[in-house]
Design an enzyme around this catalytic site. Structure first.
Site, short mmCIF file in Angstrom:
data_model
loop_
_atom_site.label_atom_id
_atom_site.label_comp_id
_atom_site.label_asym_id
_atom_site.label_seq_id
_atom_site.Cartn_x
_atom_site.Cartn_y
_atom_site.Cartn_z
N TYR A 44 0.48 -0.90 0.23
CA TYR A 44 0.08 -0.01 -0.18
C TYR A 44 0.75 1.38 -0.38
CZ TYR A 44 -4.63 -2.74 0.06
OH TYR A 44 -5.38 -3.00 0.00
N HIS B 172 -15.30 0.55 -2.41
CA HIS B 172 -13.84 0.14 -1.38
C HIS B 172 -13.03 0.81 -0.82
CE1 HIS B 172 -14.40 -2.88 -5.36
NE2 HIS B 172 -14.94 -2.56 -4.28
C1 BV8 Z 1 -17.87 -9.01 -0.24
C2 BV8 Z 1 -9.56 -2.74 -2.40
C3 BV8 Z 1 -19.67 -10.45 1.66
C4 BV8 Z 1 -8.41 -1.96 -2.13
C5 BV8 Z 1 -10.62 -4.19 -3.88
C6 BV8 Z 1 -14.97 -15.89 -2.51
C7 BV8 Z 1 -14.67 -16.14 -0.97
C8 BV8 Z 1 -14.97 -14.79 -0.47
C9 BV8 Z 1 -15.45 -13.12 -1.36
C10 BV8 Z 1 -15.82 -14.24 -2.00
C11 BV8 Z 1 -15.88 -14.67 -2.74
N1 BV8 Z 1 -16.06 -15.47 -4.21
C12 BV8 Z 1 -16.66 -14.24 -4.28
C13 BV8 Z 1 -16.36 -13.52 -3.67
C14 BV8 Z 1 -16.85 -12.23 -3.13
C15 BV8 Z 1 -15.52 -10.95 -3.76
C16 BV8 Z 1 -15.08 -11.16 -5.59
O1 BV8 Z 1 -15.80 -10.21 -5.90
N2 BV8 Z 1 -14.18 -11.81 -5.77
C17 BV8 Z 1 -14.47 -12.00 -6.97
C18 BV8 Z 1 -12.98 -11.25 -7.30
C19 BV8 Z 1 -14.27 -13.55 -7.26
N3 BV8 Z 1 -16.06 -10.29 -3.10
C20 BV8 Z 1 -15.90 -9.52 -1.68
O2 BV8 Z 1 -14.63 -10.33 -0.75
C21 BV8 Z 1 -15.98 -8.19 -1.04
N4 BV8 Z 1 -16.42 -7.90 -0.01
O3 BV8 Z 1 -18.58 -9.12 -0.69
O4 BV8 Z 1 -17.80 -9.32 1.50
C22 BV8 Z 1 -18.46 -11.66 1.40
C23 BV8 Z 1 -17.70 -11.52 2.94
C24 BV8 Z 1 -16.86 -13.23 2.47
C25 BV8 Z 1 -17.46 -14.10 2.08
C26 BV8 Z 1 -18.06 -13.92 0.46
C27 BV8 Z 1 -18.82 -11.96 0.29
C28 BV8 Z 1 -15.13 -7.54 -1.16
C29 BV8 Z 1 -14.24 -6.50 -2.32
C30 BV8 Z 1 -13.95 -5.25 -2.54
C31 BV8 Z 1 -12.64 -5.87 -2.60
N5 BV8 Z 1 -11.25 -4.80 -2.60
N6 BV8 Z 1 -9.66 -3.41 -3.96
C32 BV8 Z 1 -7.40 -1.98 -3.62
O5 BV8 Z 1 -6.24 -2.28 -2.70
O6 BV8 Z 1 -7.72 -1.26 -4.43
S1 BV8 Z 1 -11.11 -5.03 -5.41
C33 BV8 Z 1 -10.01 -4.78 -6.22
O7 BV8 Z 1 -10.64 -5.13 -7.38
C34 BV8 Z 1 -9.75 -3.31 -6.68
O8 BV8 Z 1 -10.68 -2.29 -5.62
C35 BV8 Z 1 -10.69 -2.78 -8.06
O9 BV8 Z 1 -10.67 -2.30 -8.05
C36 BV8 Z 1 -11.66 -3.97 -7.88
C37 BV8 Z 1 -11.89 -4.53 -9.44
O10 BV8 Z 1 -11.09 -4.25 -10.24
P1 BV8 Z 1 -11.20 -2.84 -11.76
O11 BV8 Z 1 -11.60 -2.17 -10.76
O12 BV8 Z 1 -12.26 -3.84 -12.17
O13 BV8 Z 1 -10.18 -3.99 -12.31
P2 BV8 Z 1 -9.16 -4.56 -13.75
O14 BV8 Z 1 -7.97 -4.69 -13.59
O15 BV8 Z 1 -9.45 -5.86 -12.89
O16 BV8 Z 1 -9.77 -4.23 -14.19
C38 BV8 Z 1 -9.54 -3.38 -15.84
C39 BV8 Z 1 -10.05 -3.56 -15.90
O17 BV8 Z 1 -10.01 -1.64 -17.56
C40 BV8 Z 1 -9.86 -4.06 -17.35
O18 BV8 Z 1 -11.45 -4.24 -17.50
C41 BV8 Z 1 -9.25 -3.08 -18.87
O19 BV8 Z 1 -9.51 -3.63 -20.20
C42 BV8 Z 1 -9.82 -1.81 -18.47
N7 BV8 Z 1 -8.64 -1.23 -18.90
C43 BV8 Z 1 -7.40 -1.20 -18.25
N8 BV8 Z 1 -7.13 0.48 -19.18
C44 BV8 Z 1 -8.03 0.81 -19.78
C45 BV8 Z 1 -9.10 -0.29 -19.77
N9 BV8 Z 1 -10.51 0.25 -19.66
C46 BV8 Z 1 -10.35 2.12 -20.46
N10 BV8 Z 1 -9.29 2.37 -20.47
C47 BV8 Z 1 -8.33 1.96 -20.73
N11 BV8 Z 1 -7.05 2.90 -20.50
#
Ligand code: BV8
Ligand code: ZN
Length: 239
Positions: A63, A114
């Site tokens: 961080y 977040h």
């Molecule tokens: C919750 C922290 C209830 C801050 C982040 C199994 C076990 C446990 C949990 C889960 C599970 N299955 C699902 C879950 C829920 C889990 C989840 O969603 N997991 C997923 C990944 C499977 N969610 C959670 O845990 C949430 N809490 O649900 O609580 C619960 C509790 C227990 C069990 C179940 C549920 C909490 C979610 C928050 C996590 N914290 N970040 C930090 O350090 O930043 S998330 C992290 O991913 C970031 O915040 C980020 O914002 C977020 C999403 O990523 P994106 O922003 O989309 O970024 P990414 O790189 O992925 O994509 C970039 C995109 O931009 C791409 O599409 C690319 O093509 C595009 N791009 C790139 N450049 C450009 C562009 N587009 C246009 N122009 C450009 N120039």
């Protein structure tokens, strides 16, 4: 683009879900693109409570590096275009980003789903500080108790703030245009807000450099860089 401009012209209330992709052109690493943060760090080590309890120094190295990068990052034309979208209409930005760039660009209704990398919170007494040095010396201590400070962000497995969720939900279902910009739409519940709008028959427009799980439900999918597309989308708003 014309169809998207048409939808924007008629929209009085716009809700925008943004992800790391909107800050990519400000020089900040995304998570899941090639070279992204999750290629260099295991999510469970640096973005979960368990990881923090296991090795808080590793988490703070992660961080501190992101705070250092975000300090010199400037809003890019994509952030600025969204900040300019508000004239004469209500624009709510639901951001997954923690870099604070939407506020720096001038957006005044930003829901930080977040958390925010500039705030730190005591892991014991929950005191929140926003005045700590950009790179915190380790171990970062609370001033009110022996607790250790953690980034004030939502980690995986942690619940989002209920008030934040309610604000986001309200904005998603009461808007007349929902934009999704720069997110891989894989993280819940953030990605679900696009589906909430869609389920209400609200038109969804996506801006991303490539298709995502949201692409098949959008009215318009604008493929390209947000820093190029959003200013173009906004510029003809007047006529
Ligand atoms: C919750 C922290 C209830 C801050 C982040 C199994 C076990 C446990 C949990 C889960 C599970 N299955 C699902 C879950 C829920 C889990 C989840 O969603 N997991 C997923 C990944 C499977 N969610 C959670 O845990 C949430 N809490 O649900 O609580 C619960 C509790 C227990 C069990 C179940 C549920 C909490 C979610 C928050 C996590 N914290 N970040 C930090 O350090 O930043 S998330 C992290 O991913 C970031 O915040 C980020 O914002 C977020 C999403 O990523 P994106 O922003 O989309 O970024 P990414 O790189 O992925 O994509 C970039 C995109 O931009 C791409 O599409 C690319 O093509 C595009 N791009 C790139 N450049 C450009 C562009 N587009 C246009 N122009 C450009 N120039
Ligand atoms: Zn404390």
């Amino acid at each position: 683009m014309d169809q998207a401009r048409q939808l924007l012209r008629g929209a009085r209330k716009v809700c925008v879900l943004t992800g790391a992709g909107i800050s990519a052109e400000s020089g900040l690493a995304t998570f899941r693109d090639s070279g992204g943060l999750w290629e260099k760090h295991r999510v469970e080590d640096v973005a979960t409570m368990e990881g923090f309890e296991r090795d808080p120094e590793l988490v703070w190295r992660f961080y501190n590096a992101r705070r250092k990068a975000a300090r010199t990052a400037e809003p890019n034309p994509a952030h600025l275009a969204l900040a300019g979208l508000g004239a004469g209409r209500k624009v709510t930005v639901l951001t997954q980003n923690v870099d604070g760039l939407h506020q720096k660009a001038g957006s005044d209704d930003v829901v930080e789903l977040h958390g925010n990398i500039w705030r730190v919170r005591c892991s014991q007494c929950a005191a929140v500080y926003a005045d700590r040095p950009v790179e915190l010396p380790f171990p970062p201590r609370c001033e009110r108790c022996p607790g250790m400070l953690r980034p004030d962000v939502v980690w995986f497995g942690e619940l989002l703030d209920p008030r934040t969720l309610a604000l986001a939900e309200e904005a998603a279902v009461s808007c007349d245009l929902f934009l999704v910009v720069g997110t891989s739409a894989q993280v819940q519940p953030a990605a679900s807000f696009a589906f909430r709008a869609y389920d209400r028959g609200i038109p969804v427009v996506e801006v991303n450099k490539e298709p995502t799980p949201v692409s098949n439900l959008v009215a318009v999918s604008l493929i390209g860089l947000a820093g190029t597309i959003l200013p173009a989308l906004v510029e003809n708003r007047g006529n």
